[in-house]
Design a protein around this motif. Structure first.
Motif, PDB file in Angstrom:
ATOM      1  N   VAL A  86      20.572  33.560 -40.562  1.00 11.03           N
ATOM      2  CA  VAL A  86      20.102  34.095 -41.843  1.00 11.03           C
ATOM      3  C   VAL A  86      18.609  34.386 -41.781  1.00 11.03           C
ATOM      4  O   VAL A  86      18.151  35.468 -42.189  1.00 11.03           O
ATOM      5  CB  VAL A  86      20.428  33.114 -42.986  1.00 11.03           C
ATOM      6  CG1 VAL A  86      19.775  33.581 -44.288  1.00 11.03           C
ATOM      7  CG2 VAL A  86      21.930  32.983 -43.182  1.00 11.03           C
ATOM      8  N   THR A  87      17.816  33.448 -41.270  1.00 10.57           N
ATOM      9  CA  THR A  87      16.366  33.663 -41.209  1.00 10.57           C
ATOM     10  C   THR A  87      16.022  34.802 -40.248  1.00 10.57           C
ATOM     11  O   THR A  87      15.087  35.563 -40.499  1.00 10.57           O
ATOM     12  CB  THR A  87      15.650  32.375 -40.781  1.00 10.57           C
ATOM     13  OG1 THR A  87      16.164  31.928 -39.520  1.00 10.57           O
ATOM     14  CG2 THR A  87      15.866  31.283 -41.800  1.00 10.57           C
ATOM     15  N   GLU A  88      16.763  34.934 -39.160  1.00  6.16           N
ATOM     16  CA  GLU A  88      16.491  36.026 -38.225  1.00  6.16           C
ATOM     17  C   GLU A  88      16.739  37.381 -38.870  1.00  6.16           C
ATOM     18  O   GLU A  88      15.953  38.315 -38.698  1.00  6.16           O
ATOM     19  CB  GLU A  88      17.363  35.869 -36.973  1.00  6.16           C
ATOM     20  CG  GLU A  88      16.935  34.718 -36.071  1.00  6.16           C
ATOM     21  CD  GLU A  88      17.930  34.462 -34.967  1.00  6.16           C
ATOM     22  OE1 GLU A  88      18.923  35.229 -34.885  1.00  6.16           O
ATOM     23  OE2 GLU A  88      17.743  33.509 -34.191  1.00  6.16           O
ATOM     24  N   ARG A  89      17.824  37.502 -39.643  1.00  5.33           N
ATOM     25  CA  ARG A  89      18.107  38.782 -40.273  1.00  5.33           C
ATOM     26  C   ARG A  89      17.112  39.087 -41.390  1.00  5.33           C
ATOM     27  O   ARG A  89      16.730  40.241 -41.588  1.00  5.33           O
ATOM     28  CB  ARG A  89      19.536  38.797 -40.840  1.00  5.33           C
ATOM     29  CG  ARG A  89      20.647  38.589 -39.821  1.00  5.33           C
ATOM     30  CD  ARG A  89      20.455  39.431 -38.581  1.00  5.33           C
ATOM     31  NE  ARG A  89      20.279  40.845 -38.893  1.00  5.33           N
ATOM     32  CZ  ARG A  89      19.725  41.729 -38.078  1.00  5.33           C
ATOM     33  NH1 ARG A  89      19.252  41.336 -36.910  1.00  5.33           N
ATOM     34  NH2 ARG A  89      19.613  42.990 -38.428  1.00  5.33           N
ATOM     35  N   VAL A  90      16.711  38.073 -42.134  1.00  2.17           N
ATOM     36  CA  VAL A  90      15.698  38.296 -43.171  1.00  2.17           C
ATOM     37  C   VAL A  90      14.379  38.699 -42.533  1.00  2.17           C
ATOM     38  O   VAL A  90      13.671  39.593 -43.021  1.00  2.17           O
ATOM     39  CB  VAL A  90      15.544  37.040 -44.047  1.00  2.17           C
ATOM     40  CG1 VAL A  90      14.354  37.178 -44.992  1.00  2.17           C
ATOM     41  CG2 VAL A  90      16.819  36.783 -44.843  1.00  2.17           C
ATOM     42  N   ASN A  91      14.018  38.065 -41.417  1.00  2.00           N
ATOM     43  CA  ASN A  91      12.798  38.441 -40.702  1.00  2.00           C
ATOM     44  C   ASN A  91      12.877  39.891 -40.234  1.00  2.00           C
ATOM     45  O   ASN A  91      11.909  40.653 -40.380  1.00  2.00           O
ATOM     46  CB  ASN A  91      12.592  37.521 -39.508  1.00  2.00           C
ATOM     47  CG  ASN A  91      11.575  38.070 -38.524  1.00  2.00           C
ATOM     48  OD1 ASN A  91      10.399  38.156 -38.826  1.00  2.00           O
ATOM     49  ND2 ASN A  91      12.044  38.480 -37.348  1.00  2.00           N
ATOM     50  N   ALA A  92      14.032  40.290 -39.702  1.00  2.00           N
ATOM     51  CA  ALA A  92      14.179  41.665 -39.231  1.00  2.00           C
ATOM     52  C   ALA A  92      14.026  42.659 -40.373  1.00  2.00           C
ATOM     53  O   ALA A  92      13.488  43.762 -40.182  1.00  2.00           O
ATOM     54  CB  ALA A  92      15.533  41.831 -38.540  1.00  2.00           C
ATOM     55  N   ALA A  93      14.492  42.284 -41.580  1.00  2.00           N
ATOM     56  CA  ALA A  93      14.372  43.183 -42.733  1.00  2.00           C
ATOM     57  C   ALA A  93      12.927  43.270 -43.217  1.00  2.00           C
ATOM     58  O   ALA A  93      12.423  44.358 -43.514  1.00  2.00           O
ATOM     59  CB  ALA A  93      15.292  42.707 -43.855  1.00  2.00           C
ATOM     60  N   LEU A  94      12.250  42.128 -43.314  1.00  2.00           N
ATOM     61  CA  LEU A  94      10.894  42.122 -43.852  1.00  2.00           C
ATOM     62  C   LEU A  94       9.875  42.632 -42.850  1.00  2.00           C
ATOM     63  O   LEU A  94       8.797  43.109 -43.246  1.00  2.00           O
ATOM     64  CB  LEU A  94      10.515  40.692 -44.279  1.00  2.00           C
ATOM     65  CG  LEU A  94      11.376  40.077 -45.391  1.00  2.00           C
ATOM     66  CD1 LEU A  94      10.894  38.671 -45.714  1.00  2.00           C
ATOM     67  CD2 LEU A  94      11.363  40.941 -46.644  1.00  2.00           C
TER      68      LEU A  94
ATOM     69  N   GLY B  18      16.180  51.161 -50.523  1.00  4.14           N
ATOM     70  CA  GLY B  18      17.563  51.242 -50.064  1.00  4.14           C
ATOM     71  C   GLY B  18      17.744  50.670 -48.667  1.00  4.14           C
ATOM     72  O   GLY B  18      18.711  49.953 -48.395  1.00  4.14           O
ATOM     73  N   ASP B  19      16.805  50.983 -47.773  1.00 10.00           N
ATOM     74  CA  ASP B  19      16.885  50.443 -46.413  1.00 10.00           C
ATOM     75  C   ASP B  19      16.764  48.924 -46.419  1.00 10.00           C
ATOM     76  O   ASP B  19      17.483  48.225 -45.691  1.00 10.00           O
ATOM     77  CB  ASP B  19      15.776  51.048 -45.542  1.00 10.00           C
ATOM     78  CG  ASP B  19      15.963  52.541 -45.319  1.00 10.00           C
ATOM     79  OD1 ASP B  19      17.102  53.028 -45.509  1.00 10.00           O
ATOM     80  OD2 ASP B  19      14.982  53.225 -44.977  1.00 10.00           O
ATOM     81  N   LEU B  20      15.859  48.393 -47.247  1.00  4.53           N
ATOM     82  CA  LEU B  20      15.687  46.943 -47.308  1.00  4.53           C
ATOM     83  C   LEU B  20      16.922  46.272 -47.901  1.00  4.53           C
ATOM     84  O   LEU B  20      17.361  45.222 -47.421  1.00  4.53           O
ATOM     85  CB  LEU B  20      14.450  46.606 -48.146  1.00  4.53           C
ATOM     86  CG  LEU B  20      14.095  45.122 -48.223  1.00  4.53           C
ATOM     87  CD1 LEU B  20      13.665  44.598 -46.862  1.00  4.53           C
ATOM     88  CD2 LEU B  20      12.989  44.885 -49.246  1.00  4.53           C
ATOM     89  N   GLU B  21      17.506  46.881 -48.926  1.00  7.11           N
ATOM     90  CA  GLU B  21      18.711  46.312 -49.530  1.00  7.11           C
ATOM     91  C   GLU B  21      19.856  46.266 -48.528  1.00  7.11           C
ATOM     92  O   GLU B  21      20.603  45.280 -48.456  1.00  7.11           O
ATOM     93  CB  GLU B  21      19.115  47.128 -50.758  1.00  7.11           C
ATOM     94  CG  GLU B  21      20.327  46.577 -51.491  1.00  7.11           C
ATOM     95  CD  GLU B  21      20.654  47.360 -52.750  1.00  7.11           C
ATOM     96  OE1 GLU B  21      21.581  46.958 -53.485  1.00  7.11           O
ATOM     97  OE2 GLU B  21      19.981  48.375 -53.008  1.00  7.11           O
ATOM     98  N   ASP B  22      19.999  47.321 -47.722  1.00  8.74           N
ATOM     99  CA  ASP B  22      21.054  47.340 -46.707  1.00  8.74           C
ATOM    100  C   ASP B  22      20.818  46.267 -45.658  1.00  8.74           C
ATOM    101  O   ASP B  22      21.767  45.617 -45.196  1.00  8.74           O
ATOM    102  CB  ASP B  22      21.124  48.719 -46.051  1.00  8.74           C
ATOM    103  CG  ASP B  22      21.584  49.801 -47.013  1.00  8.74           C
ATOM    104  OD1 ASP B  22      22.202  49.450 -48.040  1.00  8.74           O
ATOM    105  OD2 ASP B  22      21.295  50.985 -46.762  1.00  8.74           O
ATOM    106  N   ALA B  23      19.564  46.081 -45.262  1.00  9.14           N
ATOM    107  CA  ALA B  23      19.259  45.095 -44.227  1.00  9.14           C
ATOM    108  C   ALA B  23      19.483  43.672 -44.732  1.00  9.14           C
ATOM    109  O   ALA B  23      20.044  42.829 -44.026  1.00  9.14           O
ATOM    110  CB  ALA B  23      17.817  45.267 -43.755  1.00  9.14           C
ATOM    111  N   LEU B  24      19.043  43.377 -45.961  1.00 12.28           N
ATOM    112  CA  LEU B  24      19.220  42.035 -46.502  1.00 12.28           C
ATOM    113  C   LEU B  24      20.665  41.765 -46.886  1.00 12.28           C
ATOM    114  O   LEU B  24      21.110  40.610 -46.894  1.00 12.28           O
ATOM    115  CB  LEU B  24      18.326  41.842 -47.728  1.00 12.28           C
ATOM    116  CG  LEU B  24      16.820  41.813 -47.486  1.00 12.28           C
ATOM    117  CD1 LEU B  24      16.074  41.712 -48.809  1.00 12.28           C
ATOM    118  CD2 LEU B  24      16.433  40.646 -46.582  1.00 12.28           C
ATOM    119  N   GLY B  25      21.408  42.828 -47.212  1.00 16.06           N
ATOM    120  CA  GLY B  25      22.776  42.649 -47.663  1.00 16.06           C
ATOM    121  C   GLY B  25      23.716  42.116 -46.605  1.00 16.06           C
ATOM    122  O   GLY B  25      24.844  41.718 -46.920  1.00 16.06           O
ATOM    123  N   THR B  26      23.289  42.078 -45.347  1.00 13.14           N
ATOM    124  CA  THR B  26      24.154  41.539 -44.292  1.00 13.14           C
ATOM    125  C   THR B  26      24.270  40.025 -44.372  1.00 13.14           C
ATOM    126  O   THR B  26      25.251  39.457 -43.879  1.00 13.14           O
ATOM    127  CB  THR B  26      23.609  41.934 -42.911  1.00 13.14           C
ATOM    128  OG1 THR B  26      22.273  41.433 -42.758  1.00 13.14           O
ATOM    129  CG2 THR B  26      23.604  43.455 -42.761  1.00 13.14           C
TER     130      THR B  26
END
Length: 822
Positions: A58-66, A167-175
């Motif tokens: 979870v933290t890795e994907r949030v980091n990738a989004a931010l 929109g891009d950020l929402e898609d990235a965090l939505g995973t």
């Protein structure tokens, strides 16, 4: 002429401190500084049941989004802990009998007297400040997305780019998170007028004032600073806005290392707060420049002044400075990799309340809990207003703290894990709108748990647990609380008479099938009025034949069954259609001999060969099948098939619940295995939930039905098992192997091992997962926790001697006070 200068006070008010200007688009606020503001509501997984790898993911994907964000971007990650919605009011439920009303009154009293309950909501607000026009002028000459499109103004171009980034950020965090944009909506007032409202504006109003009352947007959308900020503000070491004092706790020092959800303790505190984590993003070259300064500073401290001046190799080496210089080099490497983004992090916890003394006590309690985790924090005094302003989304300049961290550390510090409290309304679309949840349970901490069996319109549920873990008590509580829904129907197949007291107390029907004193008999062939009835009756006869012979009937035998059934329906009335009458018309000798045990001349005729059905319709019906199960599957399955058919025909779309305790394991027989998937689908469409319970997970695996049931039953409730972590062999799987087979991880298996029997239950569904307890009081236990032979005998005696009032005599006999609940 009147001089107006006296009335034109130029002193700054609250609107002058705010940057919010206008609502310029759906869920987008324009600031006075030219910045654009938008927000999301989000919710992370309940990490109490997650493994370390899952939390790290979870933290890795949030980091990738931010990490995609850079200079000009600021984010506010917020967790708002608020008082939970109260227990459903009396008028929201439709309990039809005094006993279930009394049980719910006891649960309501317990819920309201056990202290305040809190839940957390999570928001992410993003601000983008576009660069100066003169700094981006050359971009217009080098890049044009669509030459054929109509020209856009710079403001429209910025707004379009901002929406795309959102929109891009929402898609990235939505995973990994459940994310929803804050949007505008229309509200119709009591006078029939339409008013525009916006979730982002409402959230900004809540951040400023602590009041979650929605606001109507002015027709022209401006000026939001005056619309939101129309409150009086008193400054000082404990500021006050309106009637609420403000206390701010700033986190200043950090532990040597971070890990996912390091501040999870804040999710369990019995206090209302708003935890704001502001992060000001830097571009890569800016971050590297800042880090080079840190490296130069630490390198200068490695050796003393004279050693550097004379360039000698002697002198004392500052090992700490050398270590810090090495860590700075590692940070520069991270920044250059573009896998993380550096920025300035400012965490502040804001508490608001009308009682200043109580507010400061709560603030000190929060401060102590945070310091136990290794953080240094301070209760703001002279800097309180500045710290509070910095937590307001859209205000990046007040209270800028200088710790330079990257987005991977930020993801560890953010509130990405949520304590799931369950849905606050019943999610089934067939129930009345806004119907309350099935029941309120309790859980560790101060967060309540609202239990719903439904996931969407599917209410099928699996209950697994060893003997003595509290399964019968759970089923009884579910049955009692389910009667809160209007016109609800509950049918239970019980084992051990654990529901006898509840059924009789609610005015329901309790049937001991095949019991010593039972005179109950069934007429499965009485209803042959429709083609569906005829088809079911023929299929039932075929099932009985297969149970007796071990092979299905031949096509010729099926044709003979069809001929005899049609003849029976035409020549006999509903009160004359017995199994004996059917066999008199059958010409096949093998059919007659195979079905003879079910007629009056056979050992099972007293159950299935009647012309009149001994059942009566009731809203709450319990079938005791312990003695029936002892007769074997050749007796059990025909009776269950008929009772299921009768129950299915009683469904009219009303809320219905079918509870099967242990009996469902017998349905793994080939006669029923092929039907269960379709049967569960039919019951779902008829607004009926099925609860399948067993004491042995291994029996469920051996039944051959587990794969079908796991697919058809999205909700699972698991009971404590101290042997849960024991592994077996390939021939004899252990509990751990069986729990792994149904999708549990090592952490969840550990929860089952350490949970307390007869108190804790583990809920698991696509909606969330949570360990909870029923929190039953003495009144509820007097009816759902009674299964020993002595108590059952006393209940029957009281029911026979006192009639409908026996439940209150039973409570008096057990020494349970209930007058205060009436």
């Amino acid at each position: 002429m009147l001089a107006l200068k006296t009335y034109r006070d130029k002193a700054k008010g609250v609107p002058d401190l705010l940057d919010w200007a206008a609502l310029v688009d759906d869920g987008i606020v324009l600031g006075k500084s030219g910045a654009l503001l938008a927000g999301f509501y989000y919710r992370g997984p309940d990490t109490a049941s997650s493994t370390a790898d899952e939390r790290n993911y979870v933290t890795e994907r949030v980091n990738a989004a931010l990490a995609r964000l850079g200079s000009g971007w600021v984010s506010w990650h917020e967790a708002a802990r608020l008082p939970s919605a109260g227990y459903p009011p009396v008028e929201a439920s439709a309990f039809p009998d005094p006993v279930t009303r009394l049980i719910d009154a006891e649960r309501r009293r317990q819920f309201t007297t056990h202290g305040a309950h809190y839940e957390s909501d999570y928001a992410l607000v993003l601000q983008y400040t576009p660069p100066l026009r003169r700094n981006t002028k050359i971009q217009d000459y080098l890049w044009d997305e669509d030459p054929t499109a109509a020209p856009q103004s710079p403001a429209d171009q910025t707004l379009t780019a901002f929406k795309k980034a959102l929109g891009d950020l929402e898609d990235a965090l939505g995973t990994v998170l459940t994310v929803r944009r804050m949007t505008s909506y229309t509200h119709v007032c009591a006078h029939g007028r339409e008013h525009l409202r916006d979730e982002l504006v409402n959230y900004l109003h809540f951040c400023l004032t602590g009041d979650d009352t929605p606001l109507n947007i002015p027709p022209d959308g401006m000026y939001l600073d005056a619309v939101i900020g129309g409150r009086e503000l008193w400054t000082g070491d404990t500021p006050r806005i309106g009637d609420r004092y403000i206390a701010c706790i700033s986190l200043e020092g950090f532990p040597g290392a971070s890990y996912p959800n390091i501040l999870d303790v804040l999710e369990h505190l019995p206090v209302a707060y708003r935890w704001s984590s502001r992060f000001i993003y830097l571009d890569q070259h800016e971050a590297v420049t800042h880090l080079h300064r840190y490296r130069r500073k630490w390198k200068q401290k490695v050796r003393g002044f004279w050693s550097q001046v004379f360039r000698t190799q002697g002198g004392v080496v500052n090992e700490d400075a050398l270590l810090m210089a090495g860590e700075t080099e590692a940070a520069i490497t991270d920044a250059s990799s573009a896998l993380v983004t550096f920025g300035y992090y400012t965490p502040v916890i804001v508490l608001m309340g009308e009682d200043r003394g109580r507010l400061l006590d709560s603030a000190r309690m929060v401060s102590r809990e945070v310091q136990r985790l290794g953080f240094a924090c301070r209760l703001e005094t002279i800097n309180a207003v500045e710290a509070w302003l910095g937590t307001l989304p859209g205000h990046p300049h007040p209270n800028v703290r200088r710790p330079l961290i990257h987005t991977l550390n930020l993801a560890d510090l953010l509130p990405l894990a949520s304590v799931w409290a369950g849905l606050d309304t019943a999610p089934c679309p067939f129930y009345p709108e806004g119907a309350p949840p099935l029941l309120y349970g309790s859980a560790p901490g101060s967060t309540p748990f609202r239990l719903n069996l439904h996931v969407g319109d599917v209410g099928h549920t699996l209950v697994f647990g060893p003997t003595g873990a509290g399964k019968s008590t759970l089923l009884g509580t579910v049955a009692a609380q389910f009667r809160r829904y209007p016109d609800a129907t509950v049918v239970a197949f019980d084992k051990g008479r654990s529901m006898l007291a509840l059924a009789l107390a609610c005015g329901g029907a309790h049937h001991d099938i095949a019991g010593e004193a039972s005179k109950l008999s069934f007429a499965p062939l009485a209803a042959l009025d429709t083609p569906g009835d005829l088809a079911w009756a023929e299929e039932w006869i075929e099932s009985c034949y297969q149970l007796q012979t071990g092979v299905p009937p031949t096509p010729a035998q099926r044709e003979e069954i069809h001929r005899a059934m049609r003849l029976l329906s035409q020549e006999k009335g509903p009160q004359e259609r017995s199994l004996t009458d059917f066999l008199l018309t059958v010409q096949d000798e093998k059919l007659r001999s195979a079905l003879a045990p079910y007629t009056i001349s056979g050992p099972l005729g007293h159950l299935l060969d009647s012309t009149r059905d001994g059942l009566s319709d009731a809203a709450f019906t319990v079938f005791e099948i312990e003695e029936l199960m002892a007769l074997g599957e050749k007796t059990l399955i025909p009776v269950l098939l008929y009772l299921f058919r009768r129950f299915e025909k009683s469904l009219r779309g009303q809320p219905a619940l079918l509870l099967l305790d242990e009996a469902w394991v017998m349905l793994g027989h080939p006669v029923f295995r092929e039907k269960i998937r379709e049967w569960l689908k039919v019951l779902r469409k008829a607004n009926c939930g099925v609860v399948l319970a067993t004491q042995s997970l291994s029996d469920a695996v051996r039944s051959g039905l587990l794969d079908v049931l796991l697919e058809s039953c999205p909700t699972k409730i698991l009971l404590p098992n101290e042997e849960a972590d024991k592994s077996g062999t390939s021939q004899v799987p252990g509990p751990r192997d069986l729990y792994t087979a149904i999708g549990l991880n090592a952490v969840q298996i550990g929860i089952l091992k350490t949970a307390a029997k007869k108190r804790d239950y583990y809920y698991l569904s696509p909606e969330g997962r949570r360990l909870f307890s029923l929190g039953l009081g003495p009144v509820a236990l007097a009816f759902v926790g009674v299964s020993d032979k002595d108590s059952v005998a006393q209940v029957r005696e009281l029911a026979a001697s006192h009639g409908p009032d026996w439940p209150f005599h039973w409570l008096q006999k057990r020494g349970v006070r209930y007058d205060h609940l009436l």
